[in-house]
Design an enzyme around this catalytic site. Structure first.
Site, PDB file in Angstrom:
ATOM      1  N   GLU A 155      43.536  55.346  36.873  1.00 26.89           N
ATOM      2  CA  GLU A 155      44.351  54.130  37.052  1.00 26.89           C
ATOM      3  C   GLU A 155      45.737  54.473  37.154  1.00 26.89           C
ATOM      4  OE1 GLU A 155      46.506  50.736  37.105  1.00 26.89           O
ATOM      5  OE2 GLU A 155      44.326  51.180  37.756  1.00 26.89           O
ATOM      6  N   ARG A 182      43.341  36.370  34.497  1.00 28.65           N
ATOM      7  CA  ARG A 182      42.710  37.274  34.798  1.00 28.65           C
ATOM      8  C   ARG A 182      42.560  38.585  33.787  1.00 28.65           C
ATOM      9  NH1 ARG A 182      42.702  37.877  40.558  1.00 28.65           N
ATOM     10  NH2 ARG A 182      42.844  40.164  40.402  1.00 28.65           N
ATOM     11  N   TYR A 204      45.543  23.920  37.554  1.00 28.95           N
ATOM     12  CA  TYR A 204      44.214  23.746  36.889  1.00 28.95           C
ATOM     13  C   TYR A 204      44.399  24.484  35.228  1.00 28.95           C
ATOM     14  CZ  TYR A 204      43.362  28.719  38.423  1.00 28.95           C
ATOM     15  OH  TYR A 204      43.446  29.880  38.903  1.00 28.95           O
ATOM     16  N   ASP A 263      39.269  44.874  47.623  1.00 27.12           N
ATOM     17  CA  ASP A 263      40.395  44.580  48.642  1.00 27.12           C
ATOM     18  C   ASP A 263      40.498  45.989  49.245  1.00 27.12           C
ATOM     19  OD1 ASP A 263      40.843  42.081  47.988  1.00 27.12           O
ATOM     20  OD2 ASP A 263      42.758  42.562  46.917  1.00 27.12           O
TER      21      ASP A 263
END
Length: 406
Positions: free
Chosen positions: A36, A110, A222, A297
């Site tokens: 990462e 998320r 939302y 992605d």
């Protein structure tokens, strides 16, 4: 050659896509190392929509129950006219929806999903997560790939999975198709306390999710985090409001100036300190070669209009792990089988997302036709989303179903 004892799988990227891939492989008993770029494993952003196609996969991976306690399960998804406030159509997402697809539609933060997958990876004892590794260069080799990081470290692997996002360096090695496509739209995202909307009458549908649509713009609202916060995403076509282009806050306000009070109240509370340009790519093949493949992605970036970016990445992870199991010890064959299964499915989602963006943002006669066509739609007519939600991710049999309208 890889050093003896190194994990056989190397994943570049520690976001939701990379960690879900690592978890899926670990569930099959494989050791995985995840690199990462950031100094710690964390997820940025706010709300995330999870359709039943992704819930099914999260359940299989054993993390669904860890995500849903703080999630919000909307009773319906409603499309409203941003200027008049009138309802255009709805899709009920309650019990009838669950009976049809096996899972409810839910929205979560998320960070909550990322944290749940991170903890599940850690608990397997098979996933090594290495932060602070900015992948700068990738070399193909007969044995797989060699990954070079900015700090001078180097990793050799027989199985590299590029989960390094929109501007993937791994993709550059395999596809080499240059920069992604800029749609011209930008999105302002963030959460606000539900109470902040109270003085303006609160959310129009506190038990549902609303998409307010208008010419070249839309606002999604939302609840998240047990209904304590409201997630908002305001999207505008920057090519329509060029007079304020140097001032993001002014440009946002100019775009929504002609909308109804509910919408203006939400937009007035948006954080304008940061916004995201919306990119995608046209579908391609060739994102698996030798001992290298792509997920999420990196393989198939898509516009946000179907809320499927993360969902398709989660599907990728499970199908990739399944193909590895079906072709033990044959990495290249497994990766090719994975792409063959996933490319038709993800290509359809990419192209449909583009089309749906045009439908949402149409003006004039197009908007009138949209309203007329959707006015009589039954909220429990799920035929239009069967292809998206009711498909096993390892099959493409339903890819000829009708396009989604809501």
């Amino acid at each position: 050659m890889a050093r003896q004892g190194d994990p056989p799988f190397l994943v570049a990227g520690g976001g939701i896509s990379g960690l879900t891939t690592a978890l899926a492989l670990a569930r099959g008993g494989h050791r995985v190392r995840v690199l990462e770029r950031a100094p710690q494993f964390a997820e940025v952003g706010a709300g995330l929509q999870v359709g039943p196609n992704a819930s099914r996969m999260l359940d299989r991976l054993g993390v669904l129950e860890a995500v849903t306690p703080d999630a919000f399960f909307p009773s319906r998804l409603t499309l409203r006219d941003a200027r008049t406030g009138e309802r255009i159509t709805s899709l009920e997402t309650g019990e009838a929806f669950r009976e049809r697809f096996g899972y409810r539609y839910f929205v979560a933060h998320r960070a909550d999903l990322h944290r749940a997958v991170y903890e599940a990876c850690r608990e397997t004892g098979l996933v090594e997560m290495v932060p602070g590794k900015d992948v700068q260069r990738i070399e193909e080799s007969p044995a797989g790939a060699v990954v070079h990081c900015a700090d001078g470290s180097r990793y050799t692997t027989g199985a590299l999975v590029g989960a390094d996002g929109l501007r993937s360096r791994t993709r550059g090695v395999l596809v080499g198709d240059g920069d992604p496509d800029d749609s011209g739209y930008v999105a302002y995202r963030g959460t606000i306390p539900i109470e902040a909307l109270a003085e303006h009458g609160g959310l129009r549908e506190p038990d549902g999710m609303v998409i307010w649509v208008g010419p070249g713009l839309h606002l999604v609202q939302y609840p998240v985090r047990r209904g304590e916060l409201c997630n908002q995403v305001a999207t505008i076509d920057t090519r329509r409001w060029t007079e304020s282009s140097q001032d993001p806050a002014a440009q946002l306000q100019a775009a929504f100036a002609g909308t109804c009070p509910d919408v203006r109240a939400g937009v007035a509370l948006m954080d304008t300190s940061r916004r995201w340009s919306l990119f995608d790519r046209a579908p391609v093949t060739g994102w698996s070669r030798g001992g290298i493949t792509l997920v999420g992605d990196a393989a198939h970036p898509m516009l946000q209009y179907l809320a499927q970016g993360a969902c398709q990445a989660i599907e990728d992870a499970v199908v990739l792990a399944d193909c590895v199991e079906e072709h033990p010890g044959e990495t290249e064959r497994a990766f090719q089988a994975y792409e063959a299964l996933r490319a038709p499915r993800t290509a359809r989602v990419q192209t449909t997302a583009r089309t749906w963006g045009e439908v949402l943002h149409t003006d004039g006669i197009g908007a009138q036709m949209r309203a007329a066509l959707l006015a009589a739609r039954n909220p429990v007519d799920y035929d239009v989303v069967d292809w998206l939600y009711d498909i096993a991710p390892s099959t493409t049999a339903q890819n000829t179903a009708k396009e989604p309208l809501a």
